[in-house]
Scaffold this motif. Structure first.
Motif, PDB file in Angstrom:
ATOM      1  N   UNK A  30       3.959  -6.985  -9.463  1.00 50.74           N
ATOM      2  CA  UNK A  30       2.735  -6.577  -8.764  1.00 50.74           C
ATOM      3  C   UNK A  30       3.032  -5.426  -7.820  1.00 50.74           C
ATOM      4  N   UNK A  31       1.980  -4.685  -7.519  1.00 52.38           N
ATOM      5  CA  UNK A  31       2.054  -3.598  -6.539  1.00 52.38           C
ATOM      6  C   UNK A  31       0.792  -3.640  -5.690  1.00 52.38           C
ATOM      7  N   UNK A  32       0.965  -3.599  -4.379  1.00 51.61           N
ATOM      8  CA  UNK A  32      -0.143  -3.449  -3.442  1.00 51.61           C
ATOM      9  C   UNK A  32       0.140  -2.207  -2.611  1.00 51.61           C
ATOM     10  N   UNK A  33      -0.673  -1.176  -2.790  1.00 50.14           N
ATOM     11  CA  UNK A  33      -0.448   0.096  -2.125  1.00 50.14           C
ATOM     12  C   UNK A  33      -0.578   0.018  -0.617  1.00 50.14           C
ATOM     13  N   UNK A  34       0.115   0.916   0.056  1.00 52.34           N
ATOM     14  CA  UNK A  34       0.132   0.918   1.522  1.00 52.34           C
ATOM     15  C   UNK A  34      -1.233   1.208   2.129  1.00 52.34           C
ATOM     16  N   UNK A  35      -2.148   1.816   1.363  1.00 50.30           N
ATOM     17  CA  UNK A  35      -3.479   2.129   1.873  1.00 50.30           C
ATOM     18  C   UNK A  35      -4.513   1.078   1.493  1.00 50.30           C
ATOM     19  N   UNK A  56       6.040   2.984 -14.097  1.00 50.42           N
ATOM     20  CA  UNK A  56       5.524   4.081 -14.905  1.00 50.42           C
ATOM     21  C   UNK A  56       4.082   4.425 -14.522  1.00 50.42           C
ATOM     22  N   UNK A  57       3.252   3.406 -14.334  1.00 55.45           N
ATOM     23  CA  UNK A  57       1.860   3.651 -13.979  1.00 55.45           C
ATOM     24  C   UNK A  57       1.745   4.368 -12.633  1.00 55.45           C
ATOM     25  N   UNK A  58       2.500   3.902 -11.657  1.00 55.38           N
ATOM     26  CA  UNK A  58       2.441   4.499 -10.327  1.00 55.38           C
ATOM     27  C   UNK A  58       2.984   5.924 -10.336  1.00 55.38           C
ATOM     28  N   UNK A  59       3.999   6.153 -11.164  1.00 52.62           N
ATOM     29  CA  UNK A  59       4.607   7.475 -11.220  1.00 52.62           C
ATOM     30  C   UNK A  59       3.657   8.542 -11.721  1.00 52.62           C
ATOM     31  N   UNK A  60       2.645   8.123 -12.481  1.00 51.32           N
ATOM     32  CA  UNK A  60       1.669   9.063 -13.032  1.00 51.32           C
ATOM     33  C   UNK A  60       0.434   9.224 -12.148  1.00 51.32           C
ATOM     34  N   UNK A  61       0.358   8.487 -11.041  1.00 54.33           N
ATOM     35  CA  UNK A  61      -0.886   8.369 -10.283  1.00 54.33           C
ATOM     36  C   UNK A  61      -0.698   8.792  -8.830  1.00 54.33           C
ATOM     37  N   UNK A  62      -1.297   9.913  -8.438  1.00 52.98           N
ATOM     38  CA  UNK A  62      -1.193  10.375  -7.054  1.00 52.98           C
ATOM     39  C   UNK A  62      -1.962   9.475  -6.087  1.00 52.98           C
ATOM     40  N   UNK A  63      -2.846   8.659  -6.615  1.00 57.32           N
ATOM     41  CA  UNK A  63      -3.595   7.731  -5.765  1.00 57.32           C
ATOM     42  C   UNK A  63      -2.950   6.364  -5.654  1.00 57.32           C
ATOM     43  N   UNK A  64      -1.669   6.266  -5.971  1.00 56.14           N
ATOM     44  CA  UNK A  64      -0.972   4.971  -6.068  1.00 56.14           C
ATOM     45  C   UNK A  64      -1.057   4.141  -4.794  1.00 56.14           C
ATOM     46  N   UNK A  65      -1.106   4.775  -3.636  1.00 55.46           N
ATOM     47  CA  UNK A  65      -1.136   4.021  -2.380  1.00 55.46           C
ATOM     48  C   UNK A  65      -2.437   3.265  -2.180  1.00 55.46           C
ATOM     49  N   UNK A  66      -3.462   3.640  -2.948  1.00 56.16           N
ATOM     50  CA  UNK A  66      -4.768   2.991  -2.840  1.00 56.16           C
ATOM     51  C   UNK A  66      -4.979   1.943  -3.927  1.00 56.16           C
ATOM     52  N   UNK A  67      -3.980   1.743  -4.759  1.00 51.76           N
ATOM     53  CA  UNK A  67      -4.129   0.827  -5.904  1.00 51.76           C
ATOM     54  C   UNK A  67      -3.459  -0.519  -5.649  1.00 51.76           C
ATOM     55  N   UNK A  68      -4.013  -1.518  -6.313  1.00 48.12           N
ATOM     56  CA  UNK A  68      -3.346  -2.812  -6.449  1.00 48.12           C
ATOM     57  C   UNK A  68      -3.365  -3.161  -7.928  1.00 48.12           C
TER      58      UNK A  68
END
Length: 232
Positions: free
Chosen positions: A93-98, A69-81
């Motif tokens: 956990x999530x570690x973005x590709x960027x 849900x958090x990632x779905x709302x965030x266009x900057x998701x690839x930069x987030x952990x």
């Protein structure tokens, strides 16, 4: 930037220990709520992940669903952990590709470790190993020891600056919230401040208004006696 360990303690409390080459890391990254869970938001940090994630957990969503849900709302998701633990000790956990190497995460029973811009994978491995082997330690000390092990394994590859420890137990307010915003050896300073808290702060905190005792303890002699007994 940053690595952290989030955990559910033996009494159902939630703790986060975090360190970074970043000023006041304890302000933007660690979030917890008594009886609900804990969230650490890192890398190009999105502070909204903390309150929103805890709200989703409180509504009954699993950690993996919360992250979705958090990632779905965030266009900057690839930069987030981000990593999350709930009241059942489940984590995700999530570690973005960027995110910048070294970056990644590891999880065990009732805990999760994640980091980015680290000296190597050994940082989170050492953090997790320390936490696993020190089960007999006090929960707060166990978290600090785990963080120190990660520091000894290389920590943030840019260097040292800030660290923090936050623990939520039974109340709306935290049991402990210790921050080192700018220090040449922040994890060592975090340990020193924790030990200092044992002298008066922690025993005094047991006298505060609580769910079990809404008025708290107001007799100063009783408070002082509590402090003295605590330190023996």
């Amino acid at each position: 930037m940053t690595w952290s360990i989030i955990a559910r303690g033996p009494g159902g409390e939630f703790g986060i220990a975090i360190a970074s080459r970043f000023f006041a890391v304890g302000m933007l990254c660690p979030y917890a709520r008594s009886g609900v869970g804990a969230v650490a938001t890192q890398a190009l940090v999105n502070p909204h992940y903390g309150p929103k994630g805890l709200d989703f957990l409180e509504k009954g969503f699993s950690p993996s669903s919360v992250i979705e849900k958090l990632l779905g709302e965030d266009e900057g998701r690839n930069h987030r952990q981000v990593h999350i633990i709930d009241a059942q000790g489940r984590s995700a956990a999530h570690t973005g590709s960027a995110c910048i190497d070294w970056c990644g995460q590891v999880a065990g029973r009732d805990y999760s470790v994640a980091g980015n811009m680290l000296a190597g994978a050994g940082v989170i491995e050492a953090t997790a190993t320390s936490y696993e082997k020190n089960r007999s330690m006090n929960f707060a000390e166990r978290l600090i020891a785990a963080l120190a092990a990660g520091e000894a394994a290389g920590g943030d590859k840019r260097g040292k600056q800030g660290a923090a420890l936050r623990i939520h137990a039974t109340e709306e307010y935290p049991l402990l919230d210790i921050r080192v915003d700018d220090h040449e050896d922040p994890v060592a300073e975090l340990r020193r401040l924790y030990r200092k808290s044992l002298e008066r702060f922690q025993p005094f905190a047991t006298c505060l208004p609580s769910r079990a005792n809404p008025a708290g303890i107001t007799e100063r002699a009783v408070i002082e006696e509590t402090v003295q007994k605590f330190s023996r």
